[in-house]
Design a protein around this motif. Structure first.
Motif, PDB file in Angstrom:
ATOM      1  N   LYS A  59      44.851  -0.595  -8.741  1.00 30.83           N
ATOM      2  CA  LYS A  59      44.298  -1.081  -7.465  1.00 30.83           C
ATOM      3  C   LYS A  59      42.885  -1.631  -7.663  1.00 30.83           C
ATOM      4  O   LYS A  59      42.552  -2.705  -7.158  1.00 30.83           O
ATOM      5  CB  LYS A  59      44.287   0.055  -6.436  1.00 30.83           C
ATOM      6  N   ASN A  62      42.611  -5.102  -9.190  1.00 22.62           N
ATOM      7  CA  ASN A  62      42.957  -6.234  -8.332  1.00 22.62           C
ATOM      8  C   ASN A  62      41.854  -6.557  -7.320  1.00 22.62           C
ATOM      9  O   ASN A  62      42.003  -7.485  -6.531  1.00 22.62           O
ATOM     10  CB  ASN A  62      44.267  -5.961  -7.589  1.00 22.62           C
ATOM     11  N   ASP A  63      40.778  -5.797  -7.335  1.00 23.29           N
ATOM     12  CA  ASP A  63      39.679  -5.983  -6.384  1.00 23.29           C
ATOM     13  C   ASP A  63      38.539  -6.752  -7.073  1.00 23.29           C
ATOM     14  O   ASP A  63      37.833  -6.207  -7.915  1.00 23.29           O
ATOM     15  CB  ASP A  63      39.200  -4.610  -5.908  1.00 23.29           C
ATOM     16  N   ASP A  64      38.389  -8.018  -6.720  1.00 19.94           N
ATOM     17  CA  ASP A  64      37.379  -8.862  -7.367  1.00 19.94           C
ATOM     18  C   ASP A  64      35.962  -8.340  -7.148  1.00 19.94           C
ATOM     19  O   ASP A  64      35.122  -8.414  -8.049  1.00 19.94           O
ATOM     20  CB  ASP A  64      37.472 -10.301  -6.859  1.00 19.94           C
TER      21      ASP A  64
END
Length: 90
Positions: A59, A62-64
């Motif tokens: 998770k 996937n968080d820029d």
């Protein structure tokens, strides 16, 4: 980015596996944990094996915004480490 994205990944990841996923060193994973950008499963002793949850790691990957904070923290750590030693001129 993740080498196991289409394959099998264990539920508990070691420091080495997390480092491979985020393309950093194991030292970087320890730094991120100390800075509370990563959290371990449970409460391991300071000298114990640290494990990280698979879903949590995927998770975050996937968080820029988190990836930018991670990169900035590692660059700052390295910069501080390299510049903390006073250079002595002979």
């Amino acid at each position: 980015m993740f080498e196991y994205a289409h394959g099998w990944l264990p539920d508990r990841l070691t420091v080495e596996q997390v480092a491979r996923q985020y393309q950093c060193t194991t030292e970087g994973v320890y730094v991120l944990t100390k800075l509370r950008l990563l959290r371990t499963l449970g409460k391991p002793p300071p000298n114990g094996t640290k494990f990280y949850g698979r879903n949590y790691i995927l998770k975050l990957g996937n968080d820029d915004a988190w990836l930018a904070r991670m990169s900035d923290a590692l660059v700052k750590y390295k910069w501080d480490k390299n510049h903390s030693k006073e250079k002595v001129n002979p």
